[in-house]
Design an enzyme around this catalytic site. Structure first.
Site, PDB file in Angstrom:
ATOM      1  N   ALA A  52       0.816  -1.168   0.028  1.00  0.00           N
ATOM      2  CA  ALA A  52      -0.048  -0.033   0.169  1.00  0.00           C
ATOM      3  C   ALA A  52       0.704   1.147  -0.103  1.00  0.00           C
ATOM      4  O   ALA A  52       0.391   2.223  -0.505  1.00  0.00           O
ATOM      5  CB  ALA A  52      -1.029   0.191   1.162  1.00  0.00           C
ATOM      6  N   ALA A  53       2.000   1.334   0.769  1.00  0.00           N
ATOM      7  CA  ALA A  53       2.628   2.667   0.824  1.00  0.00           C
ATOM      8  C   ALA A  53       3.165   3.129  -0.675  1.00  0.00           C
ATOM      9  O   ALA A  53       3.499   2.535  -1.439  1.00  0.00           O
ATOM     10  CB  ALA A  53       4.114   2.290   1.575  1.00  0.00           C
ATOM     11  N   GLY A 101       0.423   5.159  -0.283  1.00  0.00           N
ATOM     12  CA  GLY A 101      -0.913   5.040   0.030  1.00  0.00           C
ATOM     13  C   GLY A 101      -1.907   6.038  -0.910  1.00  0.00           C
ATOM     14  O   GLY A 101      -3.100   6.152  -1.054  1.00  0.00           O
ATOM     15  N   GLY A 102      -1.374   5.893  -2.386  1.00  0.00           N
ATOM     16  CA  GLY A 102      -2.182   6.719  -3.276  1.00  0.00           C
ATOM     17  C   GLY A 102      -3.275   5.729  -3.586  1.00  0.00           C
ATOM     18  O   GLY A 102      -4.737   6.178  -3.621  1.00  0.00           O
ATOM     19  N   LYS A 103      -3.214   4.447  -3.869  1.00  0.00           N
ATOM     20  CA  LYS A 103      -4.481   3.841  -4.181  1.00  0.00           C
ATOM     21  C   LYS A 103      -5.270   3.342  -3.094  1.00  0.00           C
ATOM     22  O   LYS A 103      -6.322   3.141  -3.206  1.00  0.00           O
ATOM     23  CB  LYS A 103      -3.967   2.352  -4.840  1.00  0.00           C
ATOM     24  CG  LYS A 103      -3.253   2.684  -6.292  1.00  0.00           C
ATOM     25  CD  LYS A 103      -3.071   1.564  -7.109  1.00  0.00           C
ATOM     26  CE  LYS A 103      -2.343   2.120  -8.322  1.00  0.00           C
ATOM     27  NZ  LYS A 103      -0.855   2.475  -7.824  1.00  0.00           N
ATOM     28  N   GLU A 115       1.633  -2.371   4.426  1.00  0.00           N
ATOM     29  CA  GLU A 115       2.818  -2.262   3.968  1.00  0.00           C
ATOM     30  C   GLU A 115       4.035  -3.215   4.412  1.00  0.00           C
ATOM     31  O   GLU A 115       4.025  -3.170   5.701  1.00  0.00           O
ATOM     32  CB  GLU A 115       3.219  -0.893   3.856  1.00  0.00           C
ATOM     33  CG  GLU A 115       4.838  -0.342   3.373  1.00  0.00           C
ATOM     34  CD  GLU A 115       4.967  -0.904   2.078  1.00  0.00           C
ATOM     35  OE1 GLU A 115       4.315  -0.657   1.099  1.00  0.00           O
ATOM     36  OE2 GLU A 115       6.338  -1.171   2.012  1.00  0.00           O
ATOM     37  N   ARG A 147       8.225   2.473   5.429  1.00  0.00           N
ATOM     38  CA  ARG A 147       7.103   3.269   4.651  1.00  0.00           C
ATOM     39  C   ARG A 147       5.857   3.337   5.432  1.00  0.00           C
ATOM     40  O   ARG A 147       4.830   3.758   4.717  1.00  0.00           O
ATOM     41  CB  ARG A 147       6.908   2.520   3.340  1.00  0.00           C
ATOM     42  CG  ARG A 147       8.179   2.539   2.536  1.00  0.00           C
ATOM     43  CD  ARG A 147       8.187   1.915   1.094  1.00  0.00           C
ATOM     44  NE  ARG A 147       9.413   1.814   0.589  1.00  0.00           N
ATOM     45  CZ  ARG A 147       9.727   1.285  -0.610  1.00  0.00           C
ATOM     46  NH1 ARG A 147       8.844   0.425  -1.191  1.00  0.00           N
ATOM     47  NH2 ARG A 147      10.885   1.340  -1.144  1.00  0.00           N
ATOM     48  N   ASP A 189      -0.924  -4.003  -5.878  1.00  0.00           N
ATOM     49  CA  ASP A 189       0.016  -3.250  -6.311  1.00  0.00           C
ATOM     50  C   ASP A 189       1.430  -3.470  -6.389  1.00  0.00           C
ATOM     51  O   ASP A 189       1.966  -2.812  -5.415  1.00  0.00           O
ATOM     52  CB  ASP A 189      -0.271  -1.830  -5.977  1.00  0.00           C
ATOM     53  CG  ASP A 189      -0.082  -0.459  -7.057  1.00  0.00           C
ATOM     54  OD1 ASP A 189      -0.058  -0.863  -8.124  1.00  0.00           O
ATOM     55  OD2 ASP A 189       0.547   0.540  -6.589  1.00  0.00           O
ATOM     56  N   CYS A 222       3.621  -0.960 -12.594  1.00  0.00           N
ATOM     57  CA  CYS A 222       3.893   0.170 -13.718  1.00  0.00           C
ATOM     58  C   CYS A 222       4.742  -0.146 -14.303  1.00  0.00           C
ATOM     59  O   CYS A 222       5.916   0.452 -14.761  1.00  0.00           O
ATOM     60  CB  CYS A 222       4.213   1.471 -12.706  1.00  0.00           C
ATOM     61  SG  CYS A 222       5.353   1.142 -11.547  1.00  0.00           S
TER      62      CYS A 222
HETATM   63  N1  SAM Z   1       0.063   0.936  -3.757  1.00  0.00           N
HETATM   64  C1  SAM Z   1       0.789   2.080  -3.639  1.00  0.00           C
HETATM   65  C2  SAM Z   1       0.172   3.507  -3.867  1.00  0.00           C
HETATM   66  O1  SAM Z   1      -0.363   3.450  -4.917  1.00  0.00           O
HETATM   67  O2  SAM Z   1       0.694   4.431  -3.399  1.00  0.00           O
HETATM   68  C3  SAM Z   1       2.355   1.884  -4.473  1.00  0.00           C
HETATM   69  C4  SAM Z   1       2.747   0.379  -4.077  1.00  0.00           C
HETATM   70  S1  SAM Z   1       4.476   0.220  -4.815  1.00  0.00           S
HETATM   71  C5  SAM Z   1       4.263   0.064  -6.346  1.00  0.00           C
HETATM   72  C6  SAM Z   1       4.787  -1.445  -4.315  1.00  0.00           C
HETATM   73  C7  SAM Z   1       4.986  -1.543  -2.832  1.00  0.00           C
HETATM   74  O3  SAM Z   1       5.193  -2.925  -2.495  1.00  0.00           O
HETATM   75  C8  SAM Z   1       6.029  -0.841  -1.950  1.00  0.00           C
HETATM   76  O4  SAM Z   1       5.585   0.243  -1.020  1.00  0.00           O
HETATM   77  C9  SAM Z   1       6.862  -1.865  -1.495  1.00  0.00           C
HETATM   78  O5  SAM Z   1       7.715  -1.353  -0.183  1.00  0.00           O
HETATM   79  C10 SAM Z   1       6.258  -2.960  -1.394  1.00  0.00           C
HETATM   80  N2  SAM Z   1       6.795  -4.201  -1.262  1.00  0.00           N
HETATM   81  C11 SAM Z   1       8.314  -4.395  -1.727  1.00  0.00           C
HETATM   82  N3  SAM Z   1       8.647  -5.929  -1.277  1.00  0.00           N
HETATM   83  C12 SAM Z   1       7.373  -6.308  -1.241  1.00  0.00           C
HETATM   84  C13 SAM Z   1       7.097  -7.707  -0.753  1.00  0.00           C
HETATM   85  N4  SAM Z   1       7.957  -8.734  -0.959  1.00  0.00           N
HETATM   86  N5  SAM Z   1       5.896  -8.035  -0.413  1.00  0.00           N
HETATM   87  C14 SAM Z   1       4.905  -7.096  -0.552  1.00  0.00           C
HETATM   88  N6  SAM Z   1       5.169  -5.803  -0.719  1.00  0.00           N
HETATM   89  C15 SAM Z   1       6.361  -5.371  -0.974  1.00  0.00           C
END
Ligand code: SAM
Length: 450
Positions: free
Chosen positions: A108-109, A111-113, A131, A136, A175, A228
């Site tokens: 989630a971090a 937090g946009g979505k 998260e 984060r 995400d 993305c």
């Molecule tokens: N959904 C967020 C938003 O819209 O603001 C952006 C999310 S970003 C694309 C992916 C997130 O997955 C990051 O915050 C990252 O820390 C987390 N992440 C990294 N490794 C991960 C793992 N092994 N399992 C789950 N989440 C992970």
């Protein structure tokens, strides 16, 4: 912009005659967009244009200094890349908007979505925003606090830790962390970290996350998978893996042709030369296989106390509709409000996960008086008649720099500093000065005069 040759070769082979337009788009400045918070007083953006797939989305003509806009700090809008707002349309077509859904945002971090999801679910629904990376969590909590909803829980767990919540969610969003090919023009760093080995590593990590996520969706519920990036390994091959191994069926969506979204076999892709936004992949999967539902307790944590009849009035006066909440005190004295409509679900989450917060922390009781938290100032259900000090833009920015303001006509006691009707935080007004209760971490650090 210098991009890896194997990335360019693959894009050329995938896009064919569209490749020159794609390359050209990567050299254009990225569009600037925001999404309004429908639960806060609306603010105007001059010369903005609607984003077709989100009713609260707007393209801005240029990038302003968001830090120097008090309404940004009040949570009136979120600065979000336009393509990712397509999530709203996916929800609308699969589960509907304004429904009492149980939603999990697993990655989630910042937090946009999660803020989009919060606004999209209805009364009786709730969001668990998770998260895994501990550092984060603070920005995630800050963004959710600004958004002002109480029907949320924030957790800090690995996707593997959610076993007790199997079959619990109507919607799970993954995400996923990805190789970020769709962000190259916004973030040149993403291009410098790109390699084929990194793409393969991301795809394997995404599959591990999806393997945990798949069991959390109830039967007939929906899993939304987004990245993305553009490559098949991280996108469609992972979706295919879910179809083959997770008991899911690909759920088709339909978009007007003029939106420019490319339909792929198992998902939808935004390309920057066809959509006014960055690269974004989204797939919707419906759980068709059987999913046993986990059982959990819905008792409040053992060390929480319900507020007594004597304690309640000083807390209830801050709420428009206090009868919609139950109030508990945690062992360190913080008071938590849980919306009755989603209390059971929130308590299930509390019993299943160790590192989580649920509901909204509204402050601390000192004797019989509530010292209100910053989160309470930003909460959308705050009582409309609380004492307020309406600040000009200059004053609001000084407040957000944590300066102590004072005017002789302000009522003494807890007062909301507001800007254009938007609460910014608390001041405690005394007879010849005030104390500014903005948390240190929230203050504006940059100089106000540029
Ligand atoms: N959904 C967020 C938003 O819209 O603001 C952006 C999310 S970003 C694309 C992916 C997130 O997955 C990051 O915050 C990252 O820390 C987390 N992440 C990294 N490794 C991960 C793992 N092994 N399992 C789950 N989440 C992970």
């Amino acid at each position: 912009m210098s991009l890896p040759s194997s990335f360019l070769d693959r894009m050329e082979s995938d896009l064919g005659s569209g490749f020159p337009a794609f390359l050209d788009a990567l050299n254009q400045p990225p569009p600037v967009s925001i999404r309004r918070n429908p639960a806060k007083p609306s603010i105007e953006f001059v010369q903005s244009e609607p984003i077709p797939w989100h009713p609260d989305g707007r393209y801005l003509p240029a990038r302003p200094s968001f830090t120097l806009d008090p309404s940004f700090h009040a949570g009136a809008y979120y600065v979000q890349e336009a393509s990712s707002m397509l999530l709203f349309e996916a929800l609308r077509q699969t589960v509907g908007i304004g429904q009492p859904l149980r939603v999990l945002d697993l990655c989630a971090a910042p937090g946009g979505k999660s803020t989009l999801l919060c606004s999209a679910i209805g009364e009786g629904g709730f969001l668990l925003s998770n998260e895994v990376i501990q550092s984060r969590i603070a920005p995630l909590k800050m963004n959710l606090e600004k958004w002002g909803h109480a029907n949320i829980s924030v957790s800090n767990h690995d996707p593997q830790d959610f076993g007790q919540l199997a079959g619990f969610f109507d919607v799970v969003l993954v995400d996923a962390p990805c190789s970020g090919e769709g962000l190259f023009r916004k973030d040149e760093d993403a291009a410098s970290h790109w390699s084929e080995a990194n793409v393969a590593m991301c795809a394997a990590r995404q599959q591990r996350i999806l393997a945990a996520a798949k069991d959390l969706v109830r039967q007939d519920g929906v899993l939304l998978y987004s990245t993305c990036t553009f490559n098949e390994l991280e996108n469609e091959q992972n979706v295919q893996w879910l179809v083959d191994n997770g008991g899911f069926a690909h759920e088709p969506l339909t978009f007007p042709e003029e939106w420019g979204i490319a339909e792929q076999k198992l998902g939808y892709q935004c390309f920057p030369h066809r959509v006014r936004g960055e690269g974004f992949f989204l797939a919707c999967l419906r759980k068709t296989g059987e999913q046993p539902i986990a059982k959990g307790t819905t008792n409040p944590p053992k060390d929480w106390q319900r507020l007594t009849a004597k304690q309640l009035p000083s807390v209830q006066e801050f709420f428009t509709q206090s009868s919609d909440y139950d109030f508990f005190m945690k062992p360190q004295g913080e008071v938590v409000a849980l919306p009755k409509a989603t209390q059971e679900a929130l308590l299930m989450v509390a019993s299943a996960l160790r590192k989580r917060s649920i509901g909204i922390e509204i402050g601390e009781l000192k004797k019989q008086d509530l010292v209100p938290s910053h989160g309470l100032a930003l909460f959308n259900g705050l009582h409309a008649d609380l004492p307020k000090a309406d600040l000009t833009k200059e004053e609001a920015l000084l407040f957000l720099k944590k300066e102590n303001l004072w005017k002789p006509d302000w009522l003494r006691g807890w007062t909301l500093a507001t800007y254009e009707g938007l609460p910014l935080g608390w001041m405690k007004v005394l007879y010849n000065r005030s104390n500014n209760y903005l948390p240190m971490d929230w203050r504006i650090r940059m100089a106000l005069n540029g």
